[in-house]
Design an enzyme around this catalytic site. Structure first.
Site, PDB file in Angstrom:
ATOM      1  N   PRO A  36       0.825  -1.206   0.000  1.00  0.00           N
ATOM      2  CA  PRO A  36       0.000   0.000   0.000  1.00  0.00           C
ATOM      3  C   PRO A  36       0.866   1.265   0.000  1.00  0.00           C
ATOM      4  CG  PRO A  36       0.110  -0.906   2.209  1.00  0.00           C
ATOM      5  CD  PRO A  36       1.062  -1.714   1.362  1.00  0.00           C
ATOM      6  N   CYS A  37       0.224   2.387  -0.143  1.00  0.00           N
ATOM      7  CA  CYS A  37       0.861   3.705  -0.125  1.00  0.00           C
ATOM      8  C   CYS A  37       1.699   3.846   1.135  1.00  0.00           C
ATOM      9  CB  CYS A  37      -0.225   4.778  -0.164  1.00  0.00           C
ATOM     10  SG  CYS A  37       0.383   6.444  -0.065  1.00  0.00           S
ATOM     11  N   PRO A  38       2.885   4.403   1.132  1.00  0.00           N
ATOM     12  CA  PRO A  38       3.572   5.044   0.006  1.00  0.00           C
ATOM     13  C   PRO A  38       4.576   4.114  -0.694  1.00  0.00           C
ATOM     14  CG  PRO A  38       4.778   5.529   1.984  1.00  0.00           C
ATOM     15  CD  PRO A  38       3.681   4.561   2.370  1.00  0.00           C
ATOM     16  N   MET A  39       4.559   2.816  -0.337  1.00  0.00           N
ATOM     17  CA  MET A  39       5.613   1.923  -0.825  1.00  0.00           C
ATOM     18  C   MET A  39       5.738   1.850  -2.354  1.00  0.00           C
ATOM     19  SD  MET A  39       6.863   1.544   1.881  1.00  0.00           S
ATOM     20  CE  MET A  39       8.204   0.443   2.054  1.00  0.00           C
ATOM     21  N   PRO A  40       4.614   1.787  -3.105  1.00  0.00           N
ATOM     22  CA  PRO A  40       4.801   1.708  -4.559  1.00  0.00           C
ATOM     23  C   PRO A  40       5.679   2.827  -5.144  1.00  0.00           C
ATOM     24  CG  PRO A  40       2.545   1.175  -4.013  1.00  0.00           C
ATOM     25  CD  PRO A  40       3.187   1.644  -2.737  1.00  0.00           C
TER      26      PRO A  40
END
Lengths: 151, 80
Positions: B17-21
């Site tokens: 999930p955000c912010p990993m991408p």
């Protein structure tokens, strides 16, 4: 980062790492209730006065002890939120701080808050780009930046 | 079609999930040379808005976006 709440700290770390990913130069300034987030739970320091000891005991000792601003329910809400975050693969504050370090996010800690709450430099986390400073250093960065957030 | 885009590196972002991408894709793109292309695969629906914003700000270019069965694939050329 003024707040000492888990949810707000998570938001600010997500914005900080996201901004670094977008190629922006990022500084986080931790002050007041945000300061104890950066304490290292494994470090012990002596020689504090009565008030310092009291603040030291009552305030969270690092990211692991930070609570939700809403629905904490005597700690139960925070425990539930943490397990939900794990289940949904949302990074913990600890992981976010590591990530911030990897991405060259600089952290400034307010010296006055540290002094007020009786925190010593030796009890703060090991972080590659850590500066102890005052409001002028924050403003110098804020003046030269396009985005400033007060969380 | 995807056949005409030569992919130099695949960045697997499934389940993140955000912010990993965008954090991982910003690291991943540094592993290829300017002019080379990465394929980023994500399951995060927010990426449809986030990736173009990231590409614009970081100065890279999304050549193509593919969507299939809950997977979103971005073909991104390193420009900067």
């Amino acid at each position: 980062m003024f707040s000492g709440d888990l949810d707000k700290a998570l938001a600010s770390l997500i914005i900080a790492t996201g901004a670094a990913a977008m190629g922006m130069d990022v500084v986080m300034f931790f002050t007041f209730w945000g300061t104890p987030i950066l304490r290292d739970k494994g470090k012990k320091v002596g020689g504090k006065d009565f008030m310092g000891k009291m603040f030291g005991t009552m305030l969270p000792k690092g990211v692991c002890e930070v609570k939700l601003s809403k629905m904490n329910m005597a700690g139960m809400g925070t425990v539930m939120m943490k397990s939900l975050m794990k289940k949904k693969n949302v990074a913990s504050l600890e992981q976010m701080l590591e990530l911030a370090a990897e991405m060259d996010v600089r952290i400034y800690i307010c010296e006055m808050s540290m002094d007020l709450m009786g925190f010593k430099r030796e009890e703060m986390i090991e972080y590659p780009n850590l500066t102890f400073c005052g409001v002028a250093k924050f403003l110098e960065e804020a003046q030269n930046s396009k985005v400033q957030l007060f969380i | 079609m995807t056949e005409d885009i030569k992919v130099d590196k695949v960045v697997d972002l499934k389940g993140m999930p955000c912010p990993m991408p965008i954090v991982k894709v910003s690291k991943g793109i540094k592993d290829v040379e300017v002019g080379q292309v990465i394929e980023a695969i994500t399951t995060d629906p927010g990426a449809l808005a986030d990736f173009p914003a990231w590409a614009k700000t970081s100065g890279n270019e999304i050549l193509k976006t593919d969507q299939q069965e809950g997977l979103i694939k971005f073909y991104i050329e390193r420009k900067a």
